[in-house]
Design an enzyme around this catalytic site. Structure first.
Site, short mmCIF file in Angstrom:
data_model
loop_
_atom_site.label_atom_id
_atom_site.label_comp_id
_atom_site.label_asym_id
_atom_site.label_seq_id
_atom_site.Cartn_x
_atom_site.Cartn_y
_atom_site.Cartn_z
N HIS A 1 48.03 -6.58 89.19
CA HIS A 1 48.33 -5.26 89.47
C HIS A 1 49.17 -5.39 91.12
O HIS A 1 49.09 -4.44 91.82
CB HIS A 1 47.36 -4.50 89.63
N TYR B 1 48.54 4.81 80.52
CA TYR B 1 47.00 4.94 81.10
C TYR B 1 46.35 5.63 80.13
O TYR B 1 46.79 6.66 79.50
CB TYR B 1 46.98 5.31 82.38
N THR C 1 47.77 -0.50 80.42
CA THR C 1 47.37 -1.04 81.87
C THR C 1 45.86 -0.97 81.82
O THR C 1 45.15 0.08 81.57
CB THR C 1 48.00 -0.47 83.07
#
Ligand SMILES: Cc1cc2nc3c(=O)[nH]c(=O)nc-3n(C[C@H](O)[C@H](O)[C@H](O)COP(=O)(O)O)c2cc1C
Ligand SMILES: CCCCCCC(=O)C(=O)O
Length: 354
Positions: A259, A132, A158
């Site tokens: 997700h 992230y 992501t």
């Protein structure tokens, strides 16, 4: 091992019985009214398999390659956080199970075993690291350096979590990091403690919304490319427009995903958008898919629609909750056997025939 657990749904049902409610809800739950979560689970049934016959499928090969590396099956483990909530051995157990079966494992930034511990637990398995982007870019850069040094072979970036999805169960349960666990990739207790600050709802939401960089833009992919030589996989793409921008940005692969229905409720199932993305990308980069893959026939359908690999999010967690490494192996074996059986029954010798 309980022989009555013969499919992935059996493992989920078992996890429901053994996990504390807030843990099960965290793993199972989705965002909003969970419409996208439900689509993910049902959308595969819209696609039907047309079996051929009499093509000699006595020898079947379920192996493939991904970004040039050999794997025993086109099924990998998607990144998911906080495995020690499911079993004390956490991500090390999951990675060991993946290694034992030649399955690609993706470690989450939000793991409860560190980058180095997992590398040591499964030194010979193919491993990717999911990242992230934090407001404090140094945090992200340090994680990347550690993943490179520890032998992870790709960075999964992501891009569908600028803020956390509204996960009603976590808010109701005031979900937070249990006191005996920590985010193993971070020594800084202050940031980990944010995940325990659940007075107003989900501690995980407090953590993500305080620390992740919601100002991320396409040009930041160039920044990432400039600081690592690892291949970059963009995870969380759901539209043709973004898939084409990803190709233009020079990433090595696009991971089609919503997700697991945990972010924006109301988006399509990932399998629904896969065909248009595959068509637009036209072979320029590899395309992967996750979301609702629960049976070998789902794997087959995703491959038939153009995915090179599929990934499992929740199923390994259900295996972990059952019996740690052994449970994850069992879950993987079940879906690998189902996939091999689907190849045979549809008269395909390998993923090339799908
Ligand atoms: C409990 C849980 C934690 C997750 N944590 C992460 C994460 O840290 N990073 C990430 O990119 N995706 C995360 N995901 C999303 C998964 O990588 C994946 O996209 C999704 O679970 C796929 O859907 P499935 O669970 O239906 O297989 C998480 C999913 C779950 C269920
Ligand atoms: C470093 C903490 C990561 C929390 C995000 C986990 C996640 O993506 C999820 O779906 O839950």
């Amino acid at each position: 091992m309980n022989i009555n657990l013969v499919c992935i749904q059996d493992f989920e049902d078992h996890a429901f019985k053994v996990l504390p409610r807030s843990a099960f809800d965290f793993f199972r739950g989705g965002a909003g009214q969970e419409t996208t979560l439900a689509y993910n689970n049902t959308a595969f049934s819209k696609f039907k398999i047309r079996p051929r016959c009499l093509k000699n499928v006595a020898q079947r090969d379920i192996s493939t390659t991904v970004l040039g590396e050999k794997v025993s099956v086109p099924i990998g483990i998607a990144p998911s956080s906080l495995h020690k909530i499911a079993h004390p051995d956490g991500e090390c157990a999951t990675a060991r199970a993946a290694q034992a079966l030649g399955v690609l494992y993706t470690l989450s930034t939000g793991a409860t075993c560190s980058i180095e511990e997992v590398a040591e637990a499964a030194p010979n398995g193919l491993k990717w690291f999911q990242i992230y982007v934090y407001k404090n870019r140094k945090i992200t850069e340090d994680l990347i350096r550690r993943a490179e040094k520890a032998g992870y072979k790709a960075l999964v970036v992501t891009v569908d979590v600028p803020v956390v999805g509204i996960r009603l169960a976590d808010i109701r349960n005031r979900f937070s990091l249990p006191p005996h666990l920590g985010l193993a990739n971070f020594e800084d207790r202050n940031s980990t403690d944010l995940m325990r600050s659940n007075k107003d709802g989900s501690g995980l939401a407090n953590y993500v919304n305080s620390l992740f960089d919601a100002s991320l833009e396409w040009r930041d992919i160039q920044w990432l490319k400039g600081i690592t030589s690892l291949p970059i996989v963009l995870k969380g793409i759901l539209t043709v427009e973004d898939a084409l921008l990803a190709v233009e940005a020079g990433v090595e692969a696009v991971w089609v995903s919503n997700h697991g229905g945990r972010q924006l409720d109301g988006t399509p199932a990932s399998i629904e958008v896969l065909p248009e993305i595959v068509k637009a990308v036209d072979g320029k980069v590899e395309i992967y898919l996750d979301g609702g893959v629960r049976e070998g026939t789902d794997v087959f359908k995703a491959l038939a629609l153009g995915a090179r690999m599929v990934f499992l999010g929740r199923p390994p967690l259900w295996g972990l909750a059952h019996s740690g490494e052994e449970g994850v192996e069992k879950v993987l074996q079940i879906i690998m056997n189902e996939f091999e059986s689907t190849l045979g029954l549809s008269d395909s010798k390998s993923d090339q025939d799908v």
